[in-house]
Write an enzyme that holds these catalytic residues in place. Sequence first.
Site, mmCIF file in Angstrom:
data_model
loop_
_atom_site.group_PDB
_atom_site.id
_atom_site.type_symbol
_atom_site.label_atom_id
_atom_site.label_comp_id
_atom_site.label_asym_id
_atom_site.label_seq_id
_atom_site.Cartn_x
_atom_site.Cartn_y
_atom_site.Cartn_z
ATOM 1 N N SER A 57 21.572 97.074 110.024
ATOM 2 C CA SER A 57 22.490 95.931 110.035
ATOM 3 C C SER A 57 23.939 96.380 110.126
ATOM 4 O O SER A 57 24.823 95.591 110.473
ATOM 5 C CB SER A 57 22.291 95.069 108.782
ATOM 6 O OG SER A 57 22.736 95.750 107.614
ATOM 7 N N PRO A 100 21.036 96.744 101.389
ATOM 8 C CA PRO A 100 21.261 98.022 100.674
ATOM 9 C C PRO A 100 22.620 98.654 100.958
ATOM 10 O O PRO A 100 22.901 99.743 100.486
ATOM 11 C CB PRO A 100 20.141 98.904 101.207
ATOM 12 C CG PRO A 100 19.986 98.461 102.633
ATOM 13 C CD PRO A 100 20.206 96.959 102.616
ATOM 14 N N GLY A 135 24.546 98.214 104.396
ATOM 15 C CA GLY A 135 24.898 98.480 105.797
ATOM 16 C C GLY A 135 26.318 98.070 106.146
ATOM 17 O O GLY A 135 27.045 98.813 106.814
ATOM 18 N N ASP A 142 25.275 91.791 95.077
ATOM 19 C CA ASP A 142 23.857 91.563 95.371
ATOM 20 C C ASP A 142 23.041 91.940 94.138
ATOM 21 O O ASP A 142 23.385 92.893 93.435
ATOM 22 C CB ASP A 142 23.397 92.418 96.568
ATOM 23 C CG ASP A 142 22.172 91.840 97.264
ATOM 24 O OD1 ASP A 142 21.192 91.541 96.561
ATOM 25 O OD2 ASP A 142 22.199 91.695 98.496
ATOM 26 N N ASP A 179 26.511 88.663 105.126
ATOM 27 C CA ASP A 179 25.332 88.655 105.992
ATOM 28 C C ASP A 179 24.152 88.009 105.250
ATOM 29 O O ASP A 179 23.009 88.414 105.402
ATOM 30 C CB ASP A 179 24.986 90.085 106.419
ATOM 31 C CG ASP A 179 23.961 90.117 107.554
ATOM 32 O OD1 ASP A 179 23.827 89.105 108.256
ATOM 33 O OD2 ASP A 179 23.305 91.159 107.730
ATOM 34 N N LYS A 212 23.064 81.795 110.374
ATOM 35 C CA LYS A 212 21.665 81.749 110.811
ATOM 36 C C LYS A 212 21.414 80.415 111.503
ATOM 37 O O LYS A 212 21.707 79.355 110.961
ATOM 38 C CB LYS A 212 20.752 81.895 109.596
ATOM 39 C CG LYS A 212 19.263 81.834 109.899
ATOM 40 C CD LYS A 212 18.772 83.097 110.562
ATOM 41 C CE LYS A 212 17.252 83.073 110.711
ATOM 42 N NZ LYS A 212 16.758 84.290 111.390
#
Length: 355
Positions: A189, A223, A225, A241, A277, A306
């Site tokens: 990503s 994670p 990106g 997160d 994202d 999205k």
Amino acid sequence: MNIILLYCRAGFEGECSQEIQEKASYAGVFGYCKTNKGQGFVEFVLTDAKDVKKVFKQVALNELIFTRQWARVNEPLENVSREDRVQPIIDFLLSSGQGVCGKVSVDCPDSEGTANLKTFARKFTAPISKALRNNGLLTPKQDPNLDVLCLFFSDFDKVYIGELDNKNSSPDHLGISRLKFPKGAPSRSTLKLEEAWRTFFHPDEWYDLLGGHQKAVDLGACPGGWTWQLVNQGMDVFSVDHGPMDDDLMKSGHVTHVLEDGFVYKPAKNVDWMVCDIVDKPKRVSSMIIDWLVGGYCTKTVFNLKLPMKKRYQEVQECLQLIQTALSENGQRCRIQAKHLYHDREEITCFIQVI
């Protein structure tokens, strides 16, 4: 040349068609689109070649969300002999009075099942370039001041012949940024954010927008990106997160892992950048973006929307208008850009800067 050929991601031909017809209508130009779902390109057919030039003059490629590249082309040559494709193209160009071009681009759709066609297009570039130069149709060396001759093979025996506007087209072949996955990045990503920056920023403004040891927030960071890209620009990042972050990234000393919900978190002090994202309903993400910008928590943001299964173009327009209206009502001038990037799938990427 009475056709505008628009390259897009396969499956998004409908959105590409809706958008070009809408943008052209603002310029007082009307036509119809020909396409098949999944083919990766759209023909926008006009009655007059003057209308084609009018569209290119009044509509910028970077205003088009679903179009990667576009070209002015003629009706395609069909049933081109696979034994000799060069001569029919040369004959057509000479008979049409084609002037000299500064470069040739041999193109084809970026869609499923075109791997062999892409290989052919790459190999065909050398022989057609030699023939073009021998016939005075191509400069000995590339000339960026001249338009690019476009040869778009939709199949092995069907080619559209036209030109890419040297001032209003993508410098990347097929409109696709060729990026290498960076060593050390924790997920693929990461390429989305790098492509976004390369798409939305002029090279001259890269440092002003990204340099100078800025502060950033990455919502939905796991994670890491996108966090990796921010850190790579020298930023200190709050990565928000509940999931785990990449161990090596955390060892950089530039990342603070915040175990909170990205839709709830707000920084104690305002930051320069917020990136997001998070996969959620586009209007919910849009509302969150409004909260951040109107609240002054950041001045620059890159985020993904999205797209729903149906009415994707309508949803994009509604979300962007929602954001634009909210900022305008708050007296904020802003720069808004959006693009369906190569590394996107069922989403578009947006950039907003409060000026």
